[in-house]
Scaffold this motif. Structure first.
Motif, PDB file in Angstrom:
ATOM      1  N   THR A  28       0.851  -1.241  -0.151  1.00 37.80           N
ATOM      2  CA  THR A  28      -0.207   0.036   0.034  1.00 37.80           C
ATOM      3  C   THR A  28       0.911   1.202  -0.033  1.00 37.80           C
ATOM      4  OG1 THR A  28       0.028  -0.044   2.327  1.00 37.80           O
ATOM      5  CG2 THR A  28      -1.934  -1.143   0.993  1.00 37.80           C
ATOM      6  N   ARG A  29       0.202   2.374  -0.103  1.00 33.10           N
ATOM      7  CA  ARG A  29       0.906   3.520   0.043  1.00 33.10           C
ATOM      8  C   ARG A  29       0.358   4.631   0.554  1.00 33.10           C
ATOM      9  NH1 ARG A  29      -3.052   5.162  -1.279  1.00 33.10           N
ATOM     10  NH2 ARG A  29      -3.614   6.551  -3.163  1.00 33.10           N
ATOM     11  N   PHE A  30       0.968   5.658   1.317  1.00 29.70           N
ATOM     12  CA  PHE A  30       0.391   6.849   1.938  1.00 29.70           C
ATOM     13  C   PHE A  30       0.885   7.870   1.171  1.00 29.70           C
ATOM     14  CE2 PHE A  30       0.582  10.554   4.790  1.00 29.70           C
ATOM     15  CZ  PHE A  30      -0.854  10.886   4.857  1.00 29.70           C
ATOM     16  N   PRO A  31       0.089   8.559   0.345  1.00 30.83           N
ATOM     17  CA  PRO A  31       0.542   9.443  -0.690  1.00 30.83           C
ATOM     18  C   PRO A  31       0.105  11.028  -0.444  1.00 30.83           C
ATOM     19  CG  PRO A  31      -1.721   8.952  -1.228  1.00 30.83           C
ATOM     20  CD  PRO A  31      -1.388   8.305   0.055  1.00 30.83           C
ATOM     21  N   PRO A  32       1.024  11.732   0.699  1.00 34.68           N
ATOM     22  CA  PRO A  32       0.472  13.104   1.184  1.00 34.68           C
ATOM     23  C   PRO A  32       1.114  14.059   0.039  1.00 34.68           C
ATOM     24  CG  PRO A  32       2.307  12.388   2.326  1.00 34.68           C
ATOM     25  CD  PRO A  32       1.969  11.181   1.565  1.00 34.68           C
ATOM     26  N   GLU A  33       0.366  14.987  -0.178  1.00 37.64           N
ATOM     27  CA  GLU A  33       0.905  16.277  -1.021  1.00 37.64           C
ATOM     28  C   GLU A  33       1.780  16.860  -0.130  1.00 37.64           C
ATOM     29  OE1 GLU A  33      -1.874  18.257  -3.325  1.00 37.64           O
ATOM     30  OE2 GLU A  33      -0.423  19.870  -3.830  1.00 37.64           O
ATOM     31  N   PRO A  34       2.982  17.469  -0.325  1.00 38.49           N
ATOM     32  CA  PRO A  34       3.787  18.150   0.827  1.00 38.49           C
ATOM     33  C   PRO A  34       3.223  19.728   0.636  1.00 38.49           C
ATOM     34  CG  PRO A  34       5.305  17.488  -0.904  1.00 38.49           C
ATOM     35  CD  PRO A  34       3.776  16.844  -1.408  1.00 38.49           C
ATOM     36  N   ASN A  35       2.056  19.889   1.017  1.00 43.30           N
ATOM     37  CA  ASN A  35       1.703  21.529   0.903  1.00 43.30           C
ATOM     38  C   ASN A  35       0.966  21.858   2.171  1.00 43.30           C
ATOM     39  OD1 ASN A  35      -0.830  20.046   0.853  1.00 43.30           O
ATOM     40  ND2 ASN A  35      -1.469  21.037  -0.942  1.00 43.30           N
ATOM     41  N   GLY A  36       1.244  20.979   3.412  1.00 44.18           N
ATOM     42  CA  GLY A  36       0.771  21.466   4.577  1.00 44.18           C
ATOM     43  C   GLY A  36       1.161  20.400   5.478  1.00 44.18           C
ATOM     44  N   TYR A  37       0.797  20.483   7.041  1.00 44.44           N
ATOM     45  CA  TYR A  37       0.916  19.549   7.982  1.00 44.44           C
ATOM     46  C   TYR A  37      -0.063  18.586   7.916  1.00 44.44           C
ATOM     47  CZ  TYR A  37       4.743  22.247   9.887  1.00 44.44           C
ATOM     48  OH  TYR A  37       6.014  22.971  10.174  1.00 44.44           O
ATOM     49  N   LEU A  38       0.162  17.373   8.296  1.00 46.89           N
ATOM     50  CA  LEU A  38      -0.869  16.190   8.426  1.00 46.89           C
ATOM     51  C   LEU A  38      -1.779  16.805   9.586  1.00 46.89           C
ATOM     52  CD1 LEU A  38       1.234  13.080   8.167  1.00 46.89           C
ATOM     53  CD2 LEU A  38       0.120  14.302   6.274  1.00 46.89           C
ATOM     54  N   HIS A  39      -2.970  16.295   9.169  1.00 41.96           N
ATOM     55  CA  HIS A  39      -4.126  16.378  10.319  1.00 41.96           C
ATOM     56  C   HIS A  39      -4.894  15.033  10.562  1.00 41.96           C
ATOM     57  CE1 HIS A  39      -6.905  15.919   6.791  1.00 41.96           C
ATOM     58  NE2 HIS A  39      -6.240  17.138   6.193  1.00 41.96           N
ATOM     59  N   ILE A  40      -5.888  14.957  11.409  1.00 40.51           N
ATOM     60  CA  ILE A  40      -6.242  13.721  11.997  1.00 40.51           C
ATOM     61  C   ILE A  40      -7.069  13.044  10.845  1.00 40.51           C
ATOM     62  CG2 ILE A  40      -8.331  14.864  12.970  1.00 40.51           C
ATOM     63  CD1 ILE A  40      -6.847  12.064  14.709  1.00 40.51           C
ATOM     64  N   GLY A  41      -7.269  13.635   9.777  1.00 36.21           N
ATOM     65  CA  GLY A  41      -8.017  12.713   8.680  1.00 36.21           C
ATOM     66  C   GLY A  41      -6.846  12.133   7.799  1.00 36.21           C
ATOM     67  N   HIS A  42      -5.704  12.780   7.877  1.00 37.65           N
ATOM     68  CA  HIS A  42      -4.494  11.799   7.318  1.00 37.65           C
ATOM     69  C   HIS A  42      -4.215  10.756   8.437  1.00 37.65           C
ATOM     70  CE1 HIS A  42      -3.716  15.843   5.397  1.00 37.65           C
ATOM     71  NE2 HIS A  42      -3.718  15.113   4.403  1.00 37.65           N
ATOM     72  N   ALA A  43      -4.308  10.981   9.623  1.00 38.05           N
ATOM     73  CA  ALA A  43      -4.162   9.903  10.379  1.00 38.05           C
ATOM     74  C   ALA A  43      -5.090   8.691  10.241  1.00 38.05           C
ATOM     75  CB  ALA A  43      -4.390  10.257  12.266  1.00 38.05           C
ATOM     76  N   LYS A  44      -6.075   8.939   9.953  1.00 38.01           N
ATOM     77  CA  LYS A  44      -7.157   7.695   9.402  1.00 38.01           C
ATOM     78  C   LYS A  44      -6.599   6.939   8.278  1.00 38.01           C
ATOM     79  CE  LYS A  44     -10.116   5.131   9.060  1.00 38.01           C
ATOM     80  NZ  LYS A  44     -10.058   4.188  10.180  1.00 38.01           N
ATOM     81  N   SER A  45      -6.014   7.650   7.374  1.00 39.81           N
ATOM     82  CA  SER A  45      -5.558   7.195   5.955  1.00 39.81           C
ATOM     83  C   SER A  45      -4.288   6.615   6.497  1.00 39.81           C
ATOM     84  CB  SER A  45      -5.325   8.339   4.760  1.00 39.81           C
ATOM     85  OG  SER A  45      -4.626   7.797   3.926  1.00 39.81           O
TER      86      SER A  45
END
Ligand code: ATP
Ligand code: MG
Length: 552
Positions: A28-45
């Motif tokens: 699997t992969r976690f694919p954040p766009e580096p345009n801000g800090y991670l939030h709790i929604g990202h924690a879910k993903s």
């Protein structure tokens, strides 16, 4: 996640795929766009992607989806990695979509060669107009009939910087009458003459999300690419690109994004809060960012627990912020060191205490049999909470008042004898006698009391500052409320208690200790705290007082 729990729909798919021998193992992969800090929604993903890999013996890539150079920055890359590590997840490979720019360009050339992509000179408005509507088919334009040779030359010229921003785009040639608007010749590449945080000025054309994401998945051999529901209409295009290019068949699956009450969950909106000074930064303890929650004192365990409990859904819904707070409380109750801190103090004088001082012992955590005790100094003059005293006590008041008795936590039972008031009528000092034989742990007094108060010895007390936080917004759903979401920022979301008296153990406690200040809440030392000035952030209250306050 316990194995007895029934499988969720994505786990179901994965176990079938593995049983059918489709993949040897999953990636699997976690694919954040580096345009801000991670939030709790990202924690879910994150917990979903890493959790699936853990559960099925696979692995997870961290991929920075850095195809939009305008908003991206290495500060964000670093913060994302730090947050992931803090949450306790380890990626097997650190990838960047920008590392695939050469490969993606070659893929685009392949599509052109197959007659499946063309260079379009139309403006964005023209393209939008020609696209039709969901019920009206789009109309083509003359550029759609360009020859393969011409397209190859123009695309190369785009790459070479011969055109300005917006002058030309590369589009897939699919179906202008498709009921799925994303299939009506979607954009694959655009010209943007801007510096990229990793590739510098090498490129002036950048791939669109739809051309970068699926192909990046495929390049990395991602088996299950999990994203949020808004990407459902993109799935056909995801599959189309992979099929036309004949590359590794990654598959996309969608789940409902996490929405939570009293907060906003979009990096763009969080950035506005930071830039316009509504909060002090991305890691302001009121922010729903991982860094804000960390600074506030939330534990990684409680965030992971929360993500597990909410599970995954196929439909959008709102999760109550109080569920997250419940998880935080549950964990902190088990691990927090109990300490005494008095806010809004009045003096209590023990009239018959003739010793200079003594060291008492108080347990650090009644939930932890191995938690041990700490020394707490006791003396003739103590600080207690002003609201633990009532001049004319009401019937069920089990605290202090003339003639009433209480226990001082881990110390003695006392009985109130009187009090002083200042000219303004405020109680300044309370007088009480203590019962020497009632000492906690060896109480032979036979006296029974209902109330227990926390206290701090006045001459040993150390000044501390407390930040007490409330909901950042005063409506449940600021994003969908009328007008600007920022007009719903709760002006009382931060309350600073500038002087409180704490017990001396706080001076020697480890920086990263979690505390329960008795009868006050859970607290954590702020990053700006120092021995000269101890500052604690209230992580969460002891109980869910919010619901009650709302009804007042
Ligand atoms: P934002 O709108 O906050 O910028 P995003 O989706 O654009 O969010 P990305 O950095 O692209 O942010 O997201 C990385 C991954 O996290 C994606 O797979 C995305 O689907 C997922 N994600 C983002 N927000 C949520 C959320 N609220 N709930 C669940 N997953 C989320
Ligand atoms: Mg995004």
């Amino acid at each position: 996640m316990s194995d007895e729990k029934s499988l969720n729909f994505i786990e179901e798919i994965i176990s079938q795929d593995l049983a059918a021998g489709k993949y040897k193992s999953i990636l699997t992969r976690f694919p954040p766009e580096p345009n801000g800090y991670l939030h709790i929604g990202h924690a879910k993903s994150i917990s979903l992607n890493f959790g699936l890999a853990e559960k099925f013996g696979g692995a997870t890539n961290l991929r920075f989806d850095d195809t939009n150079p305008v908003t991206e920055d290495t500060e964000y890359v670093e913060s994302i990695k730090a947050d992931l590590k803090w949450l306790g997840f380890n990626w097997i490979k650190e990838c960047y979509a920008s590392d695939y720019f050469d490969q993606l360009y070659a893929f685009a050339v392949q599509l052109i060669e197959k007659g499946l992509a063309y260079v379009d000179d139309s403006t964005a408005e023209e393209i939008a107009q020609q696209k039709g509507t969901p019920t009206v088919p789009g109309t083509g334009n003359a550029y759609r009939n360009r020859s393969i040779q011409e397209n190859l030359e123009l695309f190369a010229a785009m790459k070479a910087g011969q055109f300005g921003d917006g002058e030309k785009v590369l589009r897939a040639k699919i179906d202008l009458a498709s009921p799925n608007m994303h299939m009506r010749d979607p954009l694959l590449y655009r010209i943007k003459k801007v510096h990229h945080h990793r590739t510098g000025d090498k490129w002036c054309i950048y791939p669109m999300y739809d051309f970068a994401h699926g192909q990046s998945d495929s390049i990395e051999n991602i088996t299950h690419s999990i994203c949020t529901l808004e990407f459902i209409p993109h799935r056909a295009l995801y599959d189309w690109c992979i099929e036309q290019l004949g590359i590794f068949p990654s598959k996309q699956y969608e789940f409902a994004r996490l929405n939570m009450t009293y907060t906003v969950m979009s990096k763009r909106k969080l950035l506005q809060l930071v830039q316009e000074g509504h909060v002090q930064g991305w890691d302001d303890p009121r922010m729903p960012t991982i860094s804000g929650m960390r600074r506030r004192g939330y534990t990684a365990e409680s965030i992971r627990d929360f993500c597990d409990r909410i599970g995954i859904a196929k439909r959008e819904n709102y999760i109550d912020l109080s569920l997250l707070e419940f998880c935080v409380r549950e964990h902190l109750n088990k691990i927090a060191q109990r300490r005494m801190v008095v806010t809004d103090p009045i003096k209590l004088v023990i009239t018959n205490y003739d010793q200079d001082e003594e060291l008492l012992h108080s347990e650090n955590n009644p939930e932890d049999p191995n938690g041990g005790t700490r020394p707490v100094p006791f003396s003739k003059e103590l600080w207690i909470q002003k609201d633990d005293f009532m001049e004319e006590p009401t019937k069920k008041y089990f605290r202090l008042g003339p003639g009433l008795s209480v226990r001082l936590k881990s110390a003695y039972i006392i009985e109130c004898e009187g009090f002083d008031k200042d000219d303004a009528g405020n109680v300044t000092t309370v007088y009480a006698k203590y019962f020497p034989e009632s000492k906690s742990g060896s109480d032979t007094s036979g006296i029974h009391v209902k109330g227990t108060l926390h206290w701090v010895s006045a001459k040993h007390a150390i000044p501390v500052e407390l930040n007490e936080y409330d909901r950042l917004f005063n409506v449940e759903d600021p994003s969908n409320a009328e007008g600007d979401f920022k007009s719903y920022v709760n002006p009382h979301s931060l309350h600073s208690v500038t002087l409180a008296w704490g017990e001396p153990a706080l001076l020697t406690d480890a920086l990263e200790s979690r505390f329960q200040f008795l009868r006050k809440g859970y607290f954590y030392q702020d990053i700006n705290s120092s021995k000269d000035k101890l500052v604690f952030n209230r992580t969460v209250t002891l109980k869910d007082t919010w619901a009650k306050e709302q009804k007042k």
